[in-house]
Scaffold this motif. Structure first.
Motif, PDB file in Angstrom:
ATOM      1  N   GLN A 181       2.412  16.149   0.393  1.00 16.33           N
ATOM      2  CA  GLN A 181       1.263  15.273   0.576  1.00 16.33           C
ATOM      3  C   GLN A 181       1.639  13.898   1.127  1.00 16.33           C
ATOM      4  O   GLN A 181       0.782  13.039   1.287  1.00 16.33           O
ATOM      5  CB  GLN A 181       0.509  15.110  -0.752  1.00 16.33           C
ATOM      6  CG  GLN A 181      -0.071  16.401  -1.293  1.00 16.33           C
ATOM      7  CD  GLN A 181      -0.874  16.185  -2.557  1.00 16.33           C
ATOM      8  OE1 GLN A 181      -1.434  15.124  -2.789  1.00 16.33           O
ATOM      9  NE2 GLN A 181      -0.944  17.217  -3.394  1.00 16.33           N
ATOM     10  N   CYS A 182       2.912  13.690   1.428  1.00 18.69           N
ATOM     11  CA  CYS A 182       3.339  12.417   2.015  1.00 18.69           C
ATOM     12  C   CYS A 182       4.387  12.708   3.092  1.00 18.69           C
ATOM     13  O   CYS A 182       5.084  13.722   3.040  1.00 18.69           O
ATOM     14  CB  CYS A 182       3.895  11.483   0.939  1.00 18.69           C
ATOM     15  SG  CYS A 182       5.385  12.098   0.136  1.00 18.69           S
ATOM     16  N   LYS A 183       4.476  11.821   4.075  1.00 15.94           N
ATOM     17  CA  LYS A 183       5.451  11.923   5.160  1.00 15.94           C
ATOM     18  C   LYS A 183       5.455  13.310   5.796  1.00 15.94           C
ATOM     19  O   LYS A 183       6.494  13.938   5.999  1.00 15.94           O
ATOM     20  CB  LYS A 183       6.851  11.574   4.660  1.00 15.94           C
ATOM     21  CG  LYS A 183       6.972  10.205   4.019  1.00 15.94           C
ATOM     22  CD  LYS A 183       6.372   9.101   4.858  1.00 15.94           C
ATOM     23  CE  LYS A 183       7.132   8.848   6.143  1.00 15.94           C
ATOM     24  NZ  LYS A 183       6.467   7.791   6.976  1.00 15.94           N
ATOM     25  N   THR A 191       5.007   1.088   3.441  1.00 17.39           N
ATOM     26  CA  THR A 191       6.286   1.472   2.834  1.00 17.39           C
ATOM     27  C   THR A 191       7.222   2.152   3.836  1.00 17.39           C
ATOM     28  O   THR A 191       8.273   2.641   3.432  1.00 17.39           O
ATOM     29  CB  THR A 191       6.038   2.426   1.660  1.00 17.39           C
ATOM     30  OG1 THR A 191       5.316   3.572   2.134  1.00 17.39           O
ATOM     31  CG2 THR A 191       5.238   1.748   0.565  1.00 17.39           C
ATOM     32  N   ASP A 192       6.844   2.186   5.107  1.00 15.67           N
ATOM     33  CA  ASP A 192       7.614   2.936   6.102  1.00 15.67           C
ATOM     34  C   ASP A 192       8.567   2.075   6.913  1.00 15.67           C
ATOM     35  O   ASP A 192       9.227   2.577   7.819  1.00 15.67           O
ATOM     36  CB  ASP A 192       6.665   3.654   7.078  1.00 15.67           C
ATOM     37  CG  ASP A 192       5.807   4.684   6.382  1.00 15.67           C
ATOM     38  OD1 ASP A 192       6.207   5.149   5.298  1.00 15.67           O
ATOM     39  OD2 ASP A 192       4.735   5.019   6.919  1.00 15.67           O
ATOM     40  N   GLN A 193       8.627   0.780   6.615  1.00 17.95           N
ATOM     41  CA  GLN A 193       9.467  -0.135   7.385  1.00 17.95           C
ATOM     42  C   GLN A 193      10.735  -0.451   6.592  1.00 17.95           C
ATOM     43  O   GLN A 193      10.680  -1.127   5.569  1.00 17.95           O
ATOM     44  CB  GLN A 193       8.696  -1.419   7.693  1.00 17.95           C
ATOM     45  CG  GLN A 193       9.502  -2.503   8.377  1.00 17.95           C
ATOM     46  CD  GLN A 193      10.226  -2.011   9.605  1.00 17.95           C
ATOM     47  OE1 GLN A 193      11.446  -2.002   9.664  1.00 17.95           O
ATOM     48  NE2 GLN A 193       9.466  -1.577  10.607  1.00 17.95           N
ATOM     49  N   ARG A 204      13.011  16.881   1.200  1.00 20.69           N
ATOM     50  CA  ARG A 204      13.829  15.747   1.637  1.00 20.69           C
ATOM     51  C   ARG A 204      12.967  14.593   2.135  1.00 20.69           C
ATOM     52  O   ARG A 204      13.264  13.420   1.864  1.00 20.69           O
ATOM     53  CB  ARG A 204      14.814  16.179   2.716  1.00 20.69           C
ATOM     54  CG  ARG A 204      15.830  15.077   3.030  1.00 20.69           C
ATOM     55  CD  ARG A 204      16.830  15.480   4.079  1.00 20.69           C
ATOM     56  NE  ARG A 204      17.780  14.399   4.327  1.00 20.69           N
ATOM     57  CZ  ARG A 204      18.374  14.187   5.470  1.00 20.69           C
ATOM     58  NH1 ARG A 204      18.144  14.990   6.506  1.00 20.69           N
ATOM     59  NH2 ARG A 204      19.220  13.195   5.620  1.00 20.69           N
ATOM     60  N   ALA A 205      11.897  14.910   2.872  1.00 23.62           N
ATOM     61  CA  ALA A 205      11.013  13.850   3.360  1.00 23.62           C
ATOM     62  C   ALA A 205      10.388  13.086   2.202  1.00 23.62           C
ATOM     63  O   ALA A 205      10.262  11.858   2.247  1.00 23.62           O
ATOM     64  CB  ALA A 205       9.929  14.456   4.251  1.00 23.62           C
ATOM     65  N   THR A 206      10.010  13.795   1.145  1.00 20.96           N
ATOM     66  CA  THR A 206       9.418  13.135  -0.020  1.00 20.96           C
ATOM     67  C   THR A 206      10.439  12.255  -0.728  1.00 20.96           C
ATOM     68  O   THR A 206      10.125  11.142  -1.167  1.00 20.96           O
ATOM     69  CB  THR A 206       8.850  14.178  -1.000  1.00 20.96           C
ATOM     70  OG1 THR A 206       7.871  14.966  -0.327  1.00 20.96           O
ATOM     71  CG2 THR A 206       8.210  13.511  -2.210  1.00 20.96           C
ATOM     72  N   ARG A 207      11.665  12.732  -0.841  1.00 20.92           N
ATOM     73  CA  ARG A 207      12.710  11.919  -1.477  1.00 20.92           C
ATOM     74  C   ARG A 207      13.017  10.664  -0.673  1.00 20.92           C
ATOM     75  O   ARG A 207      13.215   9.580  -1.233  1.00 20.92           O
ATOM     76  CB  ARG A 207      13.973  12.757  -1.649  1.00 20.92           C
ATOM     77  CG  ARG A 207      13.851  13.833  -2.738  1.00 20.92           C
ATOM     78  CD  ARG A 207      15.088  14.693  -2.801  1.00 20.92           C
ATOM     79  NE  ARG A 207      15.001  15.667  -3.888  1.00 20.92           N
ATOM     80  CZ  ARG A 207      15.873  16.644  -4.091  1.00 20.92           C
ATOM     81  NH1 ARG A 207      16.911  16.784  -3.256  1.00 20.92           N
ATOM     82  NH2 ARG A 207      15.728  17.472  -5.099  1.00 20.92           N
ATOM     83  N   PHE A 260       0.847  -1.191   0.000  1.00 20.06           N
ATOM     84  CA  PHE A 260       0.000   0.000   0.000  1.00 20.06           C
ATOM     85  C   PHE A 260       0.883   1.241   0.000  1.00 20.06           C
ATOM     86  O   PHE A 260       1.741   1.396   0.861  1.00 20.06           O
ATOM     87  CB  PHE A 260      -0.914   0.000   1.232  1.00 20.06           C
ATOM     88  CG  PHE A 260      -2.280  -0.564   0.950  1.00 20.06           C
ATOM     89  CD1 PHE A 260      -3.408   0.228   1.078  1.00 20.06           C
ATOM     90  CD2 PHE A 260      -2.428  -1.871   0.528  1.00 20.06           C
ATOM     91  CE1 PHE A 260      -4.662  -0.280   0.806  1.00 20.06           C
ATOM     92  CE2 PHE A 260      -3.684  -2.401   0.256  1.00 20.06           C
ATOM     93  CZ  PHE A 260      -4.802  -1.596   0.393  1.00 20.06           C
ATOM     94  N   ALA A 261       0.647   2.141  -0.972  1.00 24.54           N
ATOM     95  CA  ALA A 261       1.551   3.284  -1.131  1.00 24.54           C
ATOM     96  C   ALA A 261       0.808   4.526  -1.568  1.00 24.54           C
ATOM     97  O   ALA A 261      -0.141   4.463  -2.362  1.00 24.54           O
ATOM     98  CB  ALA A 261       2.631   2.952  -2.166  1.00 24.54           C
TER      99      ALA A 261
END
Length: 242
Positions: free
Chosen positions: A33-35, A125-127, A46-49, A25-26
């Motif tokens: 809009q993410c992280k 996708t965060d692990q 940087r968070a998006t990258r 799931f991503a």
């Protein structure tokens, strides 16, 4: 000239049923809009990258562990260029997530996956720590038709869940992104008669302190991949215990 007994039927054949599937799931890696929690310390770009690097890392590891069995569940659209590139590079199937709250989207993903597979593992996708025998443990637990499997995180959530039955009630109740998600899910699964096995908790990358506390052996390859988007996932040869 008519043929009385054609060798091949024109009727399309259903694809063979798989013994298990992994659905990743991503969210699309869109700046701002993410992280968003990670971005408070590291900045949106940087968070998006880093998220994009973790996304590819998750897809690459899932495909290495289960080639031909991985689906990328995309939000908001599977047509985002990063999703298109990952599908081309790793051969994953892209599907759009259902509209609605996260629990509903996950329940719909399980329902769709179990139409074609006997067991399904949904993972995020965060692990970053995706080495080891977690998949073997999950599949062993899910050989029992009334079982479930959960991979919790230190903050009270979970990074993966496995099921052999589609039951939307497993995903009802928890307030997402809180410390009660894994506990509520476990309580609900037991109430539904599911024998839920769980891994020891691991650390997700949600906030700046999670990123800083990540071992150098995990952090360095992700940082390199984030600085060179499109060049491939972090190398698989790092030592998680470094």
């Amino acid at each position: 000239m008519p043929v009385a007994n054609p060798l091949f039927s024109a009727k399309p054949q259903s694809p063979p049923r798989a013994d298990f599937a992994i659905w990743v799931f991503a969210k699309a890696p869109i700046v701002g809009q993410c992280k968003t929690r990670l971005a408070r310390q590291l900045g949106n770009v940087r968070a998006t990258r880093l998220y994009r690097a973790m996304l590819e890392h998750a897809v690459a590891r899932a495909c290495a562990l289960a080639p031909g069995r991985v689906t990328l569940a995309c939000s908001p659209s599977p047509r985002h260029p990063v999703f298109v590139r990952l599908a081309a590079r790793y051969g994953v199937i892209r599907r759009r997530q259902a509209n609605g709250p996260l629990g509903y989207r996950m329940a719909q993903g399980v329902r769709q996956a179990l139409q074609m597979s006997d067991r399904v593992i949904l993972m995020g996708t965060d692990q970053p720590e995706l080495e080891g025998s977690w998949l073997d443990q999950a599949l062993a637990q899910l050989r029992h038709g009334h079982s479930a499997w959960l991979a919790p995180t230190h903050d009270g959530g979970y990074w993966a869940i496995g099921l052999c039955r589609a039951n939307a009630r497993v995903f009802r109740g928890p307030a997402w992104s809180t410390s009660r998600v894994a506990r509520t899910t476990r309580t609900r699964a037991l109430a539904l008669g599911l024998d839920l096995e769980r891994l020891p908790a691991r650390r997700d990358i949600d906030e700046g302190r999670d990123w800083q506390q990540l071992s150098r052996g995990l952090r360095a390859p992700l940082a390199r991949a984030a600085s060179m988007p499109g060049r491939g996932p972090p190398g698989p040869s790092y030592d998680p215990g470094e």
